[in-house]
Design a protein around this motif. Structure first.
Motif, mmCIF file in Angstrom:
data_model
loop_
_atom_site.group_PDB
_atom_site.id
_atom_site.type_symbol
_atom_site.label_atom_id
_atom_site.label_comp_id
_atom_site.label_asym_id
_atom_site.label_seq_id
_atom_site.Cartn_x
_atom_site.Cartn_y
_atom_site.Cartn_z
ATOM 1 N N VAL A 154 0.848 -1.188 0.000
ATOM 2 C CA VAL A 154 0.000 0.000 0.000
ATOM 3 C C VAL A 154 0.887 1.243 0.000
ATOM 4 O O VAL A 154 1.918 1.277 0.678
ATOM 5 N N MET A 155 0.473 2.245 -0.760
ATOM 6 C CA MET A 155 1.196 3.509 -0.775
ATOM 7 C C MET A 155 0.185 4.649 -0.684
ATOM 8 O O MET A 155 -0.810 4.653 -1.399
ATOM 9 N N PHE A 156 0.447 5.584 0.234
ATOM 10 C CA PHE A 156 -0.429 6.751 0.334
ATOM 11 C C PHE A 156 0.386 7.999 0.651
ATOM 12 O O PHE A 156 1.484 7.919 1.216
ATOM 13 N N GLU A 157 -0.173 9.130 0.243
ATOM 14 C CA GLU A 157 0.497 10.413 0.426
ATOM 15 C C GLU A 157 -0.164 11.187 1.559
ATOM 16 O O GLU A 157 -1.390 11.235 1.663
ATOM 17 N N VAL A 158 0.646 11.762 2.424
ATOM 18 C CA VAL A 158 0.160 12.594 3.519
ATOM 19 C C VAL A 158 0.383 14.054 3.145
ATOM 20 O O VAL A 158 1.491 14.453 2.803
ATOM 21 N N LYS A 159 -0.679 14.843 3.193
ATOM 22 C CA LYS A 159 -0.586 16.250 2.829
ATOM 23 C C LYS A 159 0.379 16.990 3.761
ATOM 24 O O LYS A 159 0.515 16.636 4.937
ATOM 25 N N PHE A 166 2.158 12.302 11.261
ATOM 26 C CA PHE A 166 2.596 10.979 10.813
ATOM 27 C C PHE A 166 4.090 10.768 10.978
ATOM 28 O O PHE A 166 4.541 9.638 11.103
ATOM 29 N N ARG A 167 4.850 11.851 10.977
ATOM 30 C CA ARG A 167 6.295 11.750 11.107
ATOM 31 C C ARG A 167 6.653 11.202 12.492
ATOM 32 O O ARG A 167 6.099 11.614 13.495
ATOM 33 N N ASN A 168 7.577 10.273 12.525
ATOM 34 C CA ASN A 168 8.077 9.668 13.774
ATOM 35 C C ASN A 168 7.039 8.822 14.512
ATOM 36 O O ASN A 168 7.181 8.554 15.699
ATOM 37 N N THR A 174 5.947 -2.804 8.951
ATOM 38 C CA THR A 174 6.530 -2.834 7.612
ATOM 39 C C THR A 174 6.632 -1.444 6.961
ATOM 40 O O THR A 174 7.052 -1.330 5.822
ATOM 41 N N GLN A 175 6.231 -0.400 7.664
ATOM 42 C CA GLN A 175 6.130 0.916 7.039
ATOM 43 C C GLN A 175 7.478 1.501 6.625
ATOM 44 O O GLN A 175 8.505 1.276 7.265
ATOM 45 N N LYS A 176 7.469 2.237 5.519
ATOM 46 C CA LYS A 176 8.624 3.004 5.041
ATOM 47 C C LYS A 176 8.129 4.410 4.722
ATOM 48 O O LYS A 176 7.125 4.573 4.027
ATOM 49 N N LEU A 177 8.824 5.403 5.225
ATOM 50 C CA LEU A 177 8.388 6.791 5.072
ATOM 51 C C LEU A 177 9.407 7.579 4.263
ATOM 52 O O LEU A 177 10.607 7.508 4.515
ATOM 53 N N GLY A 183 7.257 18.881 0.973
ATOM 54 C CA GLY A 183 6.780 18.789 2.355
ATOM 55 C C GLY A 183 5.801 17.674 2.619
ATOM 56 O O GLY A 183 5.456 17.405 3.780
ATOM 57 N N THR A 184 5.321 17.018 1.561
ATOM 58 C CA THR A 184 4.409 15.891 1.770
ATOM 59 C C THR A 184 5.192 14.638 2.151
ATOM 60 O O THR A 184 6.414 14.566 1.945
ATOM 61 N N LEU A 185 4.494 13.672 2.706
ATOM 62 C CA LEU A 185 5.105 12.389 3.057
ATOM 63 C C LEU A 185 4.492 11.295 2.199
ATOM 64 O O LEU A 185 3.291 11.334 1.904
ATOM 65 N N VAL A 186 5.295 10.347 1.809
ATOM 66 C CA VAL A 186 4.790 9.151 1.135
ATOM 67 C C VAL A 186 5.103 7.969 2.034
ATOM 68 O O VAL A 186 6.256 7.743 2.403
ATOM 69 N N ILE A 187 4.060 7.253 2.412
ATOM 70 C CA ILE A 187 4.220 6.109 3.313
ATOM 71 C C ILE A 187 3.848 4.827 2.578
ATOM 72 O O ILE A 187 2.814 4.756 1.918
ATOM 73 N N GLU A 188 4.725 3.846 2.669
ATOM 74 C CA GLU A 188 4.480 2.528 2.098
ATOM 75 C C GLU A 188 4.437 1.507 3.224
ATOM 76 O O GLU A 188 5.175 1.619 4.209
ATOM 77 N N MET A 189 3.571 0.522 3.109
ATOM 78 C CA MET A 189 3.524 -0.581 4.068
ATOM 79 C C MET A 189 2.890 -1.789 3.401
ATOM 80 O O MET A 189 2.203 -1.653 2.378
#
Length: 235
Positions: A154-159, A166-168, A174-177, A183-189
């Motif tokens: 799964v991959m989603f973008e955090v505004k 979401f940071r830290n 399994t998450q990867k940030l 300035g946005t974050l992309v999180i995969e898990m």
């Protein structure tokens, strides 16, 4: 630790705890946490287990002494009560409820069972079955919350304006940030596309946008449409 130890005052282990507390006092002579804060539970919607003491005691005995049990269990999602033989392995709490991870020999698998859904427990002293090793952290890799499923990438973008929430933070093992230049974050898990996971995503729908997989986006779209239909009225 000091605050937790104070909550054992007046119990059968008070003297032992006091010796440890005195040692800790020499190392950390200030109270940072108030002992009352240990009971300040902000877990909204917590289930009241006052009437479930007999069930919980039997589960604890089964876990500690490795006794097979036959239980009457009401699977609310299926709407029927079933008799199942299980071996409880560990308890855990999630979203205001207590669960037990139990091995079901009939299906050769470990499942999560809500304690409030047990109506009866009987010890099976003469029952015999192979019992595999159990690792709780390994078991959680195939879950998000309590529901099991085949893990999907799964991959989603955090505004940008919500990135600090979401940071830290650890949402799944399994998450990867990745932090983007804008300035946005992309999180995969890698998680099952379960009811729990979709509900969690929707609780952050104002902050995140799911990028993939397509089947997850479709499920979210259908869920949102169903919700809109419930409120389909003229204002």
């Amino acid at each position: 630790l000091k605050a937790h130890l104070k909550t054992f005052s007046g119990t059968v282990i008070q003297e032992d705890v006091e010796r440890l507390a005195n040692k800790i006092e020499k190392i950390a002579p200030f109270d940072v946490f108030d002992e009352q804060s240990m009971y300040w539970d902000q877990n909204i919607g917590q289930f009241d287990y006052t009437q479930f003491d007999p069930i919980i005691r039997k589960l604890i005995k089964s876990i500690t002494e490795q006794i097979w049990i036959q239980v009457s269990y009401d699977s609310l999602s299926k709407g029927n009560e079933k008799e199942i033989i299980i071996m409880p392995r560990r308890m855990f709490s999630y979203a205001g409820s207590l669960y037990v991870v139990a091995y079901v020999p009939k299906h050769s698998s470990h499942i999560a069972m809500a304690i409030q859904n047990f109506s009866s427990i009987n010890y099976m002293d003469k029952y015999k079955a192979d019992l595999p090793n159990f690792d709780f952290l390994e078991w959680t890799k195939f879950r998000f919350g309590v529901f099991w499923g085949e893990p999907k990438k799964v991959m989603f973008e955090v505004k940008k304006e919500f990135a600090h929430y979401f940071r830290n933070r650890k949402w799944h093992s399994t998450q990867k940030l990745t932090e983007e230049d804008n300035g946005t974050l992309v999180i995969e898990m890698k998680v099952p596309l379960s009811t729990d996971f979709i509900a969690w995503l929707l609780s952050w729908n104002h902050a995140i946008v799911v990028l993939k997989p397509a089947e997850l986006i479709k499920s979210i779209h259908e869920t949102l449409l169903d919700n809109l239909r419930q409120y389909d009225t003229n204002f």
